[in-house]
Design an enzyme around this catalytic site. Structure first.
Site, PDB file in Angstrom:
ATOM      1  N   GLY A 137       0.842  -1.194   0.000  1.00 33.56           N
ATOM      2  CA  GLY A 137       0.000   0.000   0.000  1.00 33.56           C
ATOM      3  C   GLY A 137       0.875   1.241   0.000  1.00 33.56           C
ATOM      4  N   ASN A 152      -7.305   4.730   9.505  1.00 31.20           N
ATOM      5  CA  ASN A 152      -6.848   3.526  10.181  1.00 31.20           C
ATOM      6  C   ASN A 152      -6.897   3.613  11.700  1.00 31.20           C
ATOM      7  OD1 ASN A 152      -4.779   5.369   9.030  1.00 31.20           O
ATOM      8  ND2 ASN A 152      -3.432   4.306  10.463  1.00 31.20           N
ATOM      9  N   GLN A 184      -7.355   0.719   4.188  1.00 31.60           N
ATOM     10  CA  GLN A 184      -8.323   0.213   5.178  1.00 31.60           C
ATOM     11  C   GLN A 184      -9.712   0.085   4.568  1.00 31.60           C
ATOM     12  OE1 GLN A 184      -7.404  -1.135   7.866  1.00 31.60           O
ATOM     13  NE2 GLN A 184      -5.320  -0.345   7.929  1.00 31.60           N
ATOM     14  N   SER A 229      -3.888  -2.737  -0.158  1.00 35.13           N
ATOM     15  CA  SER A 229      -2.853  -3.610   0.381  1.00 35.13           C
ATOM     16  C   SER A 229      -3.469  -4.950   0.760  1.00 35.13           C
ATOM     17  CB  SER A 229      -2.228  -2.944   1.604  1.00 35.13           C
ATOM     18  OG  SER A 229      -1.216  -3.752   2.125  1.00 35.13           O
ATOM     19  N   ALA A 230      -2.805  -6.040   0.398  1.00 34.94           N
ATOM     20  CA  ALA A 230      -3.395  -7.368   0.599  1.00 34.94           C
ATOM     21  C   ALA A 230      -3.427  -7.809   2.062  1.00 34.94           C
ATOM     22  CB  ALA A 230      -2.624  -8.404  -0.232  1.00 34.94           C
ATOM     23  N   HIS A 231      -2.416  -7.386   2.851  1.00 39.14           N
ATOM     24  CA  HIS A 231      -2.326  -7.976   4.198  1.00 39.14           C
ATOM     25  C   HIS A 231      -3.367  -7.446   5.171  1.00 39.14           C
ATOM     26  CE1 HIS A 231      -0.100  -4.844   6.658  1.00 39.14           C
ATOM     27  NE2 HIS A 231       0.174  -4.381   5.460  1.00 39.14           N
ATOM     28  N   THR A 250      10.341  -8.031 -11.523  1.00 43.69           N
ATOM     29  CA  THR A 250       9.700  -9.337 -11.713  1.00 43.69           C
ATOM     30  C   THR A 250       8.566  -9.487 -10.701  1.00 43.69           C
ATOM     31  OG1 THR A 250      11.776 -10.232 -12.474  1.00 43.69           O
ATOM     32  CG2 THR A 250      10.135 -11.831 -11.734  1.00 43.69           C
ATOM     33  N   CYS A 284       4.042   7.016  23.795  1.00 39.22           N
ATOM     34  CA  CYS A 284       4.900   6.092  24.513  1.00 39.22           C
ATOM     35  C   CYS A 284       5.115   4.801  23.766  1.00 39.22           C
ATOM     36  CB  CYS A 284       4.333   5.796  25.876  1.00 39.22           C
ATOM     37  SG  CYS A 284       4.540   7.215  26.936  1.00 39.22           S
TER      38      CYS A 284
END
Ligand SMILES: Cc1ncc(COP(=O)(O)O)c(C=O)c1O
Lengths: 397, 138
Positions: free
Chosen positions: A70, A152, A180, A200-202, A238, A328
């Protein structure tokens, strides 16, 4: 109990997807660019995936270009469009204050190294961009408008169709980061007036390290990856065949179960939100209040008096994985730029906690979080001087 | 960003020692601000005859390392004289915790400063000289 509630960070590759990918690591290893017949299998696998992704968006398969992520799709859309536009004297980019860093840091780069003027549109307290602000920001130098589909961190879904129509009317290319959005929502690039879209695939039960950029016919940002003639000469290197196959498969599966998933997730989301509001005093929901305008899997709260990282670690000790916008847990000491853009005070932004549910979530897990979280917040508040001050100031009012 | 804390830090974070307040404390000190995401408040009970810190409590808003630093620092000054307690440095607190991630070192500084503020509060009330507090980055 292992409770994974960070589906916005990433999702597990589903078994069906993994199964479809496997042959392309082994027996079908051919390079799609080769001439001999053996490599035809790889070539047709990529084209099948391209069709799967295109169909999910109501796009043409010639409009889908696979990338490594992404982030790369975002970089390509912004840098490639501005690079070309600058040749004709257009050097203005319009985006928002709440974009993912893949957009924000790219915009900063373009400003710093290429002299691009960037307008960062503000958002309201729920995270919405006002389409009138987009209209007002457009100048005769504007080369691109890039506004995320859904945020997100807080899950707010933007009025994409309306913004797209404004851009279309002014003949300005419109890009949306739907990394998202595409994982949860029905997207029709034609009906929504979208010119470019990143995915994005993940985030949708596909593999990590593969994404795509949708480029409407006629949209030709300068290439981002220069080299070979892959992806119809628009994205060299590739092909990641197995990854692309997995992406196509994941997208097709997502599409078939989208409405069902949406209904299940929203019901659980609403139960978790209602439960937190009910059981934890002074809990503030961050992001869109109306369920239809919020990602069906996003729950984001701030708890005055407690800092987010402590909540994450306490939850982790009880087996629950969540996320925070607190500084943090980041490399800088500033809290989330998204929460600050929504107008949260620093201490509230430091106290944010995000749960993002998904296919690994069960009703029992929702109940478990509702059982554990109130205790954790109460215990940490009891040791917080800020909570003590807050209670005092509340008592005085 | 996942932070790897030492077991000591996690122990003091999960089970912090000396949490709370002391009614009619002999010295109270506060350091940090909510904007940065950390505030630490220290309460001391001191024996006026011996100048020994007999009890110490803290309240902290902040991340795990801020809570662990407060807990460890209070342990380290309990039973010490106010003079000895003054010499507690932030690096000694961090060391006692088996180290803090570099970006979290300011949490140990906050503990040192809050203790100094509390000690000065006590010193002022008991006619002792106020010692200037060094504010340092790490
Ligand atoms: C809105 C948004 N854009 C871009 C990205 C980056 O995607 P990738 O991890 O594929 O580079 C993410 C991932 O967190 C995201 O949530």
């Amino acid at each position: 109990m292992f409770v994974y509630m960070d589906h916005t960070a990433t999702t597990p590759t589903s078994p069906e997807v993994l199964k479809a990918m496997m042959p392309y690591f082994g027996e079908n290893f051919g390079n799609p660019s080769s001439v001999y017949s053996f490599s035809r299998k790889s070539r047709s696998a990529v084209e099948k995936a391209r069709t799967q992704v295109a169909q999910a968006l109501n796009a043409d398969s010639s409009e889908i270009f696979f990338t490594s992520s992404g982030t790369e799709a975002d970089n390509w859309a912004l840098k490639g469009t501005l690079d070309k536009a600058r040749l004709t004297g257009k050097n203005h980019l319009i985006t928002t204050q709440i974009e993912h860093h893949a957009i924000l840091h790219t915009a900063e780069y373009l400003h710093k190294f290429e002299g691009v003027d960037v307008t960062y549109l503000p958002v309201d307290s729920e995270g919405f961009v006002n389409p009138d602000d987009v209209k007002a920001a457009i100048t005769d130098k504007t080369a691109l408008v890039s506004i995320m589909f859904a945020n997100n961190e807080v899950g707010t879904i933007q009025p994409i169709k309306e913004i797209g129509a404004i851009c279309r009317e002014r003949k300005i290319p419109f890009h949306t980061d739907a990394v998202q959005g595409a994982a949860h929502l029905d997207i029709d690039v034609k009906a929504m007036n979208i010119d470019m879209l990143s995915m994005s695939a993940h985030k949708m039960y596909g593999p990590k390290g593969v994404g795509a950029l949708f480029l409407r016919k006629g949209m030709r940002p300068e290439n981002f990856m220069h080299g070979g003639a892959q992806e119809h000469k628009h994205r060299a290197s590739t092909e990641n065949i197995a990854g692309i196959v997995g992406f196509g498969e994941a997208m097709e599966i997502l599409k078939t179960r989208l409405n069902e998933d949406k209904a299940i997730n929203s019901a659980r989301r609403d139960k978790l939100i209602a439960g937190i509001l009910d059981k934890i005093p002074d809990a503030k929901l961050n992001g869109a209040v109306c369920g239809d305008k919020r990602l069906p899997n996003n729950i984001n709260f701030s708890f005055i008096g407690v800092e987010g990282e402590t909540l994450l670690l306490d939850l982790d000790a009880r087996g629950i994985s969540a996320s925070t916008g607190s500084a943090c847990s980041s490399e800088s000491l500033d809290p989330s730029h998204v929460l600050l853009a929504l107008g949260l005070k620093h201490e509230m932004a430091h106290g944010s906690l995000r749960f993002t549910i998904g296919r690994l979530t069960t009703d029992e897990q929702i109940d478990y979080v509702l059982e554990v979280l109130p205790e954790i917040v109460a215990r940490r508040r009891a040791m917080s001087p800020l909570w003590e001050d807050y209670l005092k100031s509340k008592g005085e009012n | 960003m996942a932070l790897d804390y030492s077991q000591k830090v996690m122990d003091h974070f999960i089970n912090p020692r000396n949490v709370g307040e002391i009614a009619n404390a002999d010295g109270i000190g506060e350091a940090g601000n909510p904007k940065c995401g950390d505030i630490m408040k220290i309460y001391l009970k001191v024996n006026p005859d011996t100048n020994i810190i007999e009890d110490v409590k803290f309240k902290t808003f902040g991340c795990a390392s801020a809570i662990a630093s407060s807990s460890m620092a209070t342990e380290m000054i309990k039973g010490r004289t106010v003079e000895e307690a003054w010499n507690l440095t932030n690096s000694a607190v961090a060391e006692a915790l088996d180290g803090l991630p570099p970006i979290k070192m300011h949490c140990s500084v906050l503990a040192e400063e809050a203790i100094h503020e509390a000690l000065n509060d006590y010193r002022a009330k008991h006619g002792m000289e106020i010692i200037p507090i060094e504010h340092h980055e790490d």
